[in-house]
Scaffold this motif. Sequence first.
Motif, mmCIF file in Angstrom:
data_model
loop_
_atom_site.group_PDB
_atom_site.id
_atom_site.type_symbol
_atom_site.label_atom_id
_atom_site.label_comp_id
_atom_site.label_asym_id
_atom_site.label_seq_id
_atom_site.Cartn_x
_atom_site.Cartn_y
_atom_site.Cartn_z
ATOM 1 N N UNK A 196 0.832 -1.202 0.000
ATOM 2 C CA UNK A 196 0.000 0.000 0.000
ATOM 3 C C UNK A 196 0.871 1.259 0.000
ATOM 4 N N UNK A 197 1.845 1.286 0.875
ATOM 5 C CA UNK A 197 2.733 2.457 0.951
ATOM 6 C C UNK A 197 3.531 2.639 -0.340
ATOM 7 N N UNK A 198 4.007 1.541 -0.917
ATOM 8 C CA UNK A 198 4.773 1.633 -2.163
ATOM 9 C C UNK A 198 3.896 2.127 -3.310
ATOM 10 N N UNK A 199 2.656 1.662 -3.374
ATOM 11 C CA UNK A 199 1.744 2.144 -4.420
ATOM 12 C C UNK A 199 1.463 3.634 -4.250
ATOM 13 N N UNK A 200 1.289 4.071 -3.001
ATOM 14 C CA UNK A 200 1.056 5.494 -2.741
ATOM 15 C C UNK A 200 2.275 6.322 -3.150
ATOM 16 N N UNK A 201 3.474 5.833 -2.822
ATOM 17 C CA UNK A 201 4.700 6.528 -3.219
ATOM 18 C C UNK A 201 4.828 6.572 -4.736
ATOM 19 N N UNK A 202 4.500 5.457 -5.409
ATOM 20 C CA UNK A 202 4.571 5.411 -6.864
ATOM 21 C C UNK A 202 3.608 6.414 -7.474
ATOM 22 N N UNK A 203 2.410 6.485 -6.950
ATOM 23 C CA UNK A 203 1.415 7.435 -7.473
ATOM 24 C C UNK A 203 1.933 8.869 -7.348
ATOM 25 N N UNK A 204 2.461 9.232 -6.180
ATOM 26 C CA UNK A 204 3.003 10.582 -5.982
ATOM 27 C C UNK A 204 4.197 10.831 -6.902
ATOM 28 N N UNK A 205 5.047 9.811 -7.063
ATOM 29 C CA UNK A 205 6.226 9.932 -7.925
ATOM 30 C C UNK A 205 5.815 10.182 -9.375
ATOM 31 N N UNK A 206 4.812 9.450 -9.848
ATOM 32 C CA UNK A 206 4.330 9.632 -11.222
ATOM 33 C C UNK A 206 3.673 10.995 -11.406
ATOM 34 N N UNK A 207 2.919 11.430 -10.407
ATOM 35 C CA UNK A 207 2.300 12.766 -10.488
ATOM 36 C C UNK A 207 3.358 13.851 -10.548
ATOM 37 N N UNK A 208 4.400 13.710 -9.740
ATOM 38 C CA UNK A 208 5.499 14.678 -9.734
ATOM 39 C C UNK A 208 6.193 14.751 -11.093
#
Length: 190
Positions: free
Chosen positions: A173-185
Motif C-alpha cells: 500500500x505504501x509503495x503504491x502510494x509513493x509510486x502514485x506521488x512519484x508519477x504525479x510529480x
Amino acid sequence: MEDSQIIDLYFDRDETAISETDLKYGHYCGTIAWGVLRNREDSEECVNDTWWKAWNAIPPARPDILSAFLGKITRNLALHMYEKNHALRRGEGEIPELIDELGEVLAAKDSTEDEAIQSVEESDLSEAINDFLGKLRGESRIIFLRRYFYMDSVEKIASLLNSTEGKVKMSLLRSREKLKKYLEKRGLSV
C-alpha cells in the motif's frame, strides 16, 4: 557456462545456446511462468517460447543481464497466455487482483488515443517506474517486485520474508502510494 559465453553462442547461431540457456535458466523462467499461469503445461510452453524469442532477439540484442532479459520475455509471454486463457473468466486467480491494485496508481489508456503518442507515454511511464524501483530500498523493493513482477501472492511473500501478511500488505500500500506521488510529480497522468 558464463552468460557472456551463452550470448556468444547466440551470436554464432550455435543451437547449443538454447540447451545451455535452458540448463542455466530453465528453472528460473519456469518459476516466473508458473507464478502467472499456475499450470505446468502452459508454463513449459511459455519457457520454450522464451528460448525461441531469445533466439530471434539475440542478435542484434546483446543483453547486459541475461537472466533479466529472459525473465522479462517469460513474464510477458505468460501474461499474454494468461490473458488469452482467461479472457472470459476474469474473476479468477491473482492477476485480476494485481490489476485492480495497480489500477489505483496507473491510469487506463483512452482507446482513441493516437498510437505514437501512446507509445511515447508508455516509454516515459516505463522509465519512471524503473527510476522509482531504483529508489525503493530493501524489503519494500523486494515485496513490490515479488508482487508485481513475479506475481507472488501476499501469503507467499510473507512466507519468503518470514514476515506477516499484514506487513506485506502495508508495504505494498505504501509503495503504491509513493509510486502514485512519484508519477504525479513527473507529470505522468494517473
